[in-house]
Design a protein around this motif. Sequence first.
Motif, short mmCIF file in Angstrom:
data_model
loop_
_atom_site.label_atom_id
_atom_site.label_comp_id
_atom_site.label_asym_id
_atom_site.label_seq_id
_atom_site.Cartn_x
_atom_site.Cartn_y
_atom_site.Cartn_z
N ALA A 142 -26.43 -77.19 -27.11
CA ALA A 142 -25.78 -76.48 -26.32
C ALA A 142 -25.80 -76.30 -24.93
O ALA A 142 -27.19 -76.74 -24.57
N THR A 146 -28.26 -69.86 -25.94
CA THR A 146 -27.74 -69.31 -27.25
C THR A 146 -28.61 -68.34 -27.52
O THR A 146 -29.93 -68.26 -27.43
N ALA A 245 -16.19 -70.80 -27.41
CA ALA A 245 -17.29 -70.12 -26.82
C ALA A 245 -17.13 -68.64 -26.26
O ALA A 245 -18.13 -68.21 -25.71
N THR A 249 -21.89 -69.18 -28.00
CA THR A 249 -22.09 -70.72 -28.08
C THR A 249 -23.06 -71.00 -29.00
O THR A 249 -23.96 -70.30 -29.55
#
Length: 363
Positions: A142, A146, A245, A249
């Motif tokens: 990512a 996150t 998203a 995410t």
Amino acid sequence: MIQRIYQIKRALPELFELEKLIDTGHQHLRVSVAADISFDDAQLPASLTLPFYVLETGSDAPLAPTLVLIGGVHGIERIGTQVILSFLRTLLRRLEWDPAIHEQLAQVRLVMIPLVNPGGMWRNTRANPNGVDLMRNAPVEAQHNTLLVGGQRLSKHLPWYRGKKGAPMETENQALTETMRRVLTQQKHCISLDCHSGFGSKDRIWFPYAKSLDPWPSIAEAYALTQLFEHTYPSHDVYLFEPQAHAYTTHGDIWDYLYDDYCARQPDGLYLPLTLEMGSWLWLRKNPRHLLRYHSFFNPMLPHRHQRILRRHLTLFDFLLSAVRSMPGWAPDNTHSKTLLHRRAIERWYPATLNSSPGNSQT
Ligand SMILES: [Zn+2]
């Protein structure tokens, strides 16, 4: 053999149903097993091996537009597999009498992978039998922070486990990747829909990226598809189309991975990997008894609601089958139309970025 049939009927009725449909519809289906998933279960005397089925129907021409329906990535979300089986059952029955569906399928390839994670579904777990969350397992990092839900490598005993760093993808994801590469080879027009449940109180259609808060490269096409559905089915307003998203995410999203993989191989093609996230919180609200059972967080429990959900998404599947065939007609085909649709997509899904762009700055 009889014991296996009995065990599957009891613990994995979805696989039992799938094999029955394969049997009755064999003259219309091209069936393969992309992987054998073996695992141990404390209640079984020996390890069990279950098939990763891939079903194809319709055109087998190399360039036929292709729709792929996927379910059962998360074993606990049985309803995702069940809605695909419901669609397959109806499709096979229509093939018995309806020339229109034969004519349609002559132009399109339909691929179904109804049960990606049979071991997880057997065990009634989100993860596969190795404890890995298949939607956090692809080699994708990512680009933003996150939460735990975005994937973790601390322990397979916690949810959203990504697997060991640097390890190959799990067998199920390798089979999914090989299958998608095979069926999308040379394809210029493709859509996939991966069916999940468990987030929110509204049914969502998510498109990538899961790894990034920024707009993904095919957002103009995602906007065109959204408009097409909303314009065509104004009364079927059950879906919220949005970038994944916007919800959260994640690391390791397999559709982020397969989308980037496709674009690297076929930069002039168009592939829209969609996720149907059925909003099970609505089922909870309507029936507080759900709170007593983990399984029921992800699956409708009452028979009438179950039936309603099985028929609710048939319209979407039919739409996607038609939409992938006619993609050259509605997808932007030149820079001007793509720029226009991209702008509208940003206005709809990323309005804050318009206000913060240099051209709009007040300073
Ligand atoms: Zn899921």
